[in-house]
Write a protein that holds these residues in place. Structure first.
Motif, PDB file in Angstrom:
ATOM      1  N   ASP A 106       0.677  -1.273   0.143  1.00  0.00           N
ATOM      2  CA  ASP A 106       0.197   0.052   0.069  1.00  0.00           C
ATOM      3  C   ASP A 106       0.886   1.415   0.011  1.00  0.00           C
ATOM      4  O   ASP A 106       0.460   2.463  -0.191  1.00  0.00           O
ATOM      5  CB  ASP A 106      -0.895   0.017   1.310  1.00  0.00           C
ATOM      6  N   TYR A 107       2.232   0.952   0.325  1.00  0.00           N
ATOM      7  CA  TYR A 107       3.106   2.117   0.697  1.00  0.00           C
ATOM      8  C   TYR A 107       4.384   1.477   0.249  1.00  0.00           C
ATOM      9  O   TYR A 107       4.917   0.661   0.624  1.00  0.00           O
ATOM     10  CB  TYR A 107       3.062   2.760   1.829  1.00  0.00           C
ATOM     11  N   VAL A 108       5.192   2.404  -0.774  1.00  0.00           N
ATOM     12  CA  VAL A 108       6.350   2.105  -1.143  1.00  0.00           C
ATOM     13  C   VAL A 108       7.249   3.187  -0.926  1.00  0.00           C
ATOM     14  O   VAL A 108       7.036   4.345  -1.473  1.00  0.00           O
ATOM     15  CB  VAL A 108       6.535   1.466  -2.755  1.00  0.00           C
ATOM     16  N   ILE A 109       8.451   2.808  -0.244  1.00  0.00           N
ATOM     17  CA  ILE A 109       9.554   4.043  -0.153  1.00  0.00           C
ATOM     18  C   ILE A 109      10.813   3.455  -0.391  1.00  0.00           C
ATOM     19  O   ILE A 109      11.160   2.316   0.042  1.00  0.00           O
ATOM     20  CB  ILE A 109       9.297   4.727   1.374  1.00  0.00           C
ATOM     21  N   GLY A 110      11.741   3.994  -1.071  1.00  0.00           N
ATOM     22  CA  GLY A 110      13.096   3.816  -0.997  1.00  0.00           C
ATOM     23  C   GLY A 110      13.995   4.879  -1.230  1.00  0.00           C
ATOM     24  O   GLY A 110      13.711   6.120  -1.416  1.00  0.00           O
ATOM     25  N   ALA A 111      15.143   4.430  -1.347  1.00  0.00           N
ATOM     26  CA  ALA A 111      16.395   5.574  -1.609  1.00  0.00           C
ATOM     27  C   ALA A 111      17.118   5.098  -2.739  1.00  0.00           C
ATOM     28  O   ALA A 111      17.264   3.946  -3.149  1.00  0.00           O
ATOM     29  CB  ALA A 111      17.352   5.603  -0.468  1.00  0.00           C
ATOM     30  N   SER A 112      17.563   5.907  -3.637  1.00  0.00           N
ATOM     31  CA  SER A 112      18.326   5.933  -4.956  1.00  0.00           C
ATOM     32  C   SER A 112      17.746   4.673  -5.858  1.00  0.00           C
ATOM     33  O   SER A 112      16.623   4.738  -6.281  1.00  0.00           O
ATOM     34  CB  SER A 112      19.658   5.456  -4.487  1.00  0.00           C
ATOM     35  N   ALA A 113      18.539   3.677  -6.119  1.00  0.00           N
ATOM     36  CA  ALA A 113      18.093   2.758  -7.249  1.00  0.00           C
ATOM     37  C   ALA A 113      16.781   1.890  -6.481  1.00  0.00           C
ATOM     38  O   ALA A 113      15.991   1.261  -7.290  1.00  0.00           O
ATOM     39  CB  ALA A 113      19.225   1.639  -7.482  1.00  0.00           C
ATOM     40  N   GLY A 114      16.685   1.884  -5.325  1.00  0.00           N
ATOM     41  CA  GLY A 114      15.960   0.954  -4.628  1.00  0.00           C
ATOM     42  C   GLY A 114      14.409   1.460  -5.233  1.00  0.00           C
ATOM     43  O   GLY A 114      13.771   0.878  -5.664  1.00  0.00           O
ATOM     44  N   ILE A 115      14.009   2.665  -5.031  1.00  0.00           N
ATOM     45  CA  ILE A 115      12.617   3.282  -5.623  1.00  0.00           C
ATOM     46  C   ILE A 115      12.818   3.363  -7.010  1.00  0.00           C
ATOM     47  O   ILE A 115      11.685   3.484  -7.548  1.00  0.00           O
ATOM     48  CB  ILE A 115      12.488   4.758  -4.765  1.00  0.00           C
ATOM     49  N   THR A 116      13.900   3.635  -7.626  1.00  0.00           N
ATOM     50  CA  THR A 116      13.764   3.936  -8.885  1.00  0.00           C
ATOM     51  C   THR A 116      13.467   2.522  -9.874  1.00  0.00           C
ATOM     52  O   THR A 116      12.526   2.681 -10.740  1.00  0.00           O
ATOM     53  CB  THR A 116      15.333   4.296  -9.389  1.00  0.00           C
TER      54      THR A 116
END
Length: 284
Positions: A32-42
């Motif tokens: 329901d919710y996605v959060i990440g940094a750098s290539a993670g969220i990309t």
């Protein structure tokens, strides 16, 4: 229940996460919710557009092309980044390997990218809009010092989100997620040491962006504290962690597609093996 998916960065090592996310799609596990940094969220946005295999195909087809990355792009005054920004964030998703903007736009939850505010020296969490077909926020979250130029959004200069918050699980909990799946891109035993290459970035930033320079200086310490906190949360049954057993020597800018595909396959296999445990965690 509000399920959050937290994605560590790691440049091309994030191909492990791509395998995990494809397994989650096959298992019909939708966050329901996605959060990440750098290539993670990309790479995470292809999970949200339900395009299984898209990230794998992108790396397989384009990572070895001179148009994709290389020092020639870093030296280009119109680009000033190791990656060819126009090619990676425009040509590929809009022409060569089309991104499903419609499905992504229909996602009813939140998709957030961690970015580092260089002036304030802190993490911010920006929505990744479906109507920006040049992916400005994703460029910002990937803007690793020395390899990327800072990205300016609304007059603010941003750098790679992993500098301020490598694994933004605390933000996900603060935003009300009841369950968290955390995908790491390093083995559980990994602890970060001081990166000597960052000393140049620290010197370059010290005068104009002292708070940002301090983040660079302490990044390895904060990262290791974060990993220890996640391990405790996992032991307490509050989060579910998926991590590679072996990163197979894959580097940040890895070009060996055989190694990349092997790490992808490992991510898919690990997630499928843990599918019963994930289901039990989600139902508990």
């Amino acid at each position: 229940m509000k399920l959050g998916l937290v994605l560590e960065g790691g440049a091309h090592r994030t191909v492990f996460s791509c395998g995990v996310m494809d397994a989650l799609l096959d298992a019909k596990v939708y966050a329901d919710y996605v959060i990440g940094a750098s290539a993670g969220i990309t790479y995470g946005i292809s999970y949200l557009s339900h395009q299984k295999g898209r990230n794998r195909e992108m790396l397989r087809r384009f990572v070895n092309k001179p148009q994709y990355m290389g020092f020639q792009h870093l030296l280009n005054p119109l680009n000033r980044s190791f990656y060819n920004l126009r090619y990676v964030f425009d040509t590929i998703p809009n022409k060569l390997l089309p991104f499903d903007y419609g499905t992504y736009a229909a996602f009813p939850g939140q998709a957030l990218a961690a970015v580092t505010n260089m002036e304030r020296g802190c993490a911010e969490y920006l929505p990744v809009p479906a109507d920006d077909k040049e992916w400005t926020v994703l460029r910002a979250t990937c803007a690793l010092p020395l390899l990327f130029k800072p990205i300016t959004i609304d007059g603010v200069k941003y750098a790679d989100g992993g500098i301020a918050d490598s694994i933004p699980y605390a933000k996900a909990l603060k935003d009300g997620c009841d369950k968290l799946l955390i995908i790491l891109t390093r083995e559980r035993s990994y602890r970060k040491g001081e990166e000597k290459a960052m000393r140049l970035a620290i010197r370059n930033a010290q005068k104009k962006y002292p708070a940002y320079a301090e983040l660079l200086r302490t990044r390895h310490e904060r990262y290791n504290e974060c990993i220890d906190e996640i391990a405790q949360l996992e032991a307490d049954g509050k989060v579910f962690v998926i991590a590679p057993e072996d990163t197979l020597g894959v580097g940040r800018t890895e070009k060996d597609t055989d190694k990349l595909m092997s790490l992808y396959a490992q991510g898919y296999a690990v997630a499928m093996q843990q599918r019963p445990a994930i289901a039990q965690y989600l139902m508990s």
